[in-house]
Design an enzyme around this catalytic site. Sequence first.
Site, short mmCIF file in Angstrom:
data_model
loop_
_atom_site.label_atom_id
_atom_site.label_comp_id
_atom_site.label_asym_id
_atom_site.label_seq_id
_atom_site.Cartn_x
_atom_site.Cartn_y
_atom_site.Cartn_z
N ASP A 1 0.88 -1.17 0.00
CA ASP A 1 0.00 0.00 0.00
C ASP A 1 0.92 1.23 0.00
OD1 ASP A 1 -2.39 1.61 0.33
OD2 ASP A 1 -1.92 1.82 2.45
N TYR B 1 -0.77 8.17 -2.43
CA TYR B 1 -0.92 7.91 -3.87
C TYR B 1 -2.10 8.69 -4.47
CZ TYR B 1 2.07 3.64 -3.86
OH TYR B 1 3.09 2.73 -3.80
N GLY B 2 -3.06 9.01 -3.61
CA GLY B 2 -4.34 9.52 -4.11
C GLY B 2 -4.27 10.81 -4.91
N CYS C 1 -4.61 -1.70 -1.63
CA CYS C 1 -4.78 -0.27 -1.87
C CYS C 1 -5.72 -0.08 -3.05
CB CYS C 1 -3.40 0.32 -2.19
SG CYS C 1 -3.43 2.04 -2.73
N CYS D 1 -11.08 3.29 0.26
CA CYS D 1 -9.63 3.49 0.46
C CYS D 1 -9.29 2.71 1.72
CB CYS D 1 -9.33 4.97 0.64
SG CYS D 1 -7.67 5.33 1.28
N THR D 2 -8.22 1.92 1.66
CA THR D 2 -7.94 1.04 2.80
C THR D 2 -7.59 1.83 4.07
OG1 THR D 2 -5.69 0.72 1.91
CG2 THR D 2 -7.31 -1.00 1.48
N HIS D 3 -7.09 3.04 3.91
CA HIS D 3 -6.85 3.87 5.11
C HIS D 3 -8.16 4.13 5.86
CE1 HIS D 3 -2.95 4.75 3.24
NE2 HIS D 3 -2.58 5.37 4.34
N1 DGL Z 1 -4.75 3.26 0.98
C1 DGL Z 1 -4.87 3.74 -0.33
C2 DGL Z 1 -6.15 3.39 -1.02
O1 DGL Z 1 -6.74 2.39 -0.66
C3 DGL Z 1 -4.11 4.94 -0.77
C4 DGL Z 1 -4.36 6.23 -0.09
C5 DGL Z 1 -3.37 7.24 -0.59
O2 DGL Z 1 -2.19 6.92 -0.59
O3 DGL Z 1 -3.79 8.32 -1.01
O4 DGL Z 1 -6.59 4.05 -1.91
#
Ligand code: DGL
Length: 257
Positions: free
Chosen positions: A8, A40-41, A71, A181-183
Amino acid sequence: MTAIGMFDSGVGGLSVLRETRRLLPDSRIIYVADQAYGPYGDRTLDDVRRRADRITQTLTDEGAAMIVIACHTASAAALHYLRARRSPLPIVGIEPAVKPAAERTATRTVGVLATTATFQGELFSSVVSRFAAGTKVIARPCPGLADLVETGADRSMIEAALREHLEPFRGRAVDQIVLGCTHYSFLGGLIAELSGVQVVDPAPAVAAQVERVARQNGLDRGGSPELRLLTTGNPHSFQERVTALIGLTGEVARIDI
Ligand code: DGL
C-alpha cells in the site's frame, strides 16, 4: 518463493493485513508501505502504476509468490496492467465495494468515499456499471483524508475532515457508505457514528479472497510463519503506527525501491 507480498502507499493496507493474518496465521507475509511516495491519491495513475510495478518486482525478488494490492488507488492504476505483465503471478486487488452496498441498500442510494485517483480509474466506473444498475452512487473524493490516518492525526482533526466529506450524503437518503480506500477502514466506526449510516468495509472480503488464492497456491503454510514489515519511509514512525493501528510489534526495516 513461499511468501505473500502485500503493499500500500502506507498504513492503509494494514487493515487488510490484520484480517489476512487472522485467516492465515501460518503464512509468510511481506508488507511494503511505500511511505516515501505516498499518499498515492493525489498522484497520476501513471505514477502510481510505475510504483506498483517496482514494488511488485521487489516483492517477488524477496520471495513473494503472490501479490496483494492492499490499496484501492494502486488497484485502480495497476491491477489489470500487473496481471497482464506478470502473468501467471497471482495478484489480488481491491475494487470499491459497490456490489455489496448495492445489494444491501433499501433506499437505492449509496455513498462512496475514496481518493481522487481511485475515482479517475476505470475500475470504479466498471464496478458501478456492472453492479449498481438502478442504484444512485454518490462519489465523494477525500483529498488529504488518508494522510490524517497515515500520520496519526488527532480525533478532532479527523472528525472535522469527515464532517466535510460526509456533507454530500446528508439529506440524500444514503443508507450505505462504501470505504473506498484502505486507510478509511480505520475510520469505519467514526464514519458510522457521525453519519448514522451503515459502513461497508472491504477488508474482510479481500482477506477471504487472499486466503482462497493462497490456499490454491500452497501459501497457507509458508514453513515458518513470518511477518516482514518494510517501508520506503521512516521505519521508527512506521513501527509506531503499526502498533497503534493493529497492535503488532515486529521487525520493521527500511527498503529502497
Ligand atoms: N490506501 C490507499 C487506497 O486504498 C491509498 C491512499 C493514498 O495513498 O492516497 O486508496
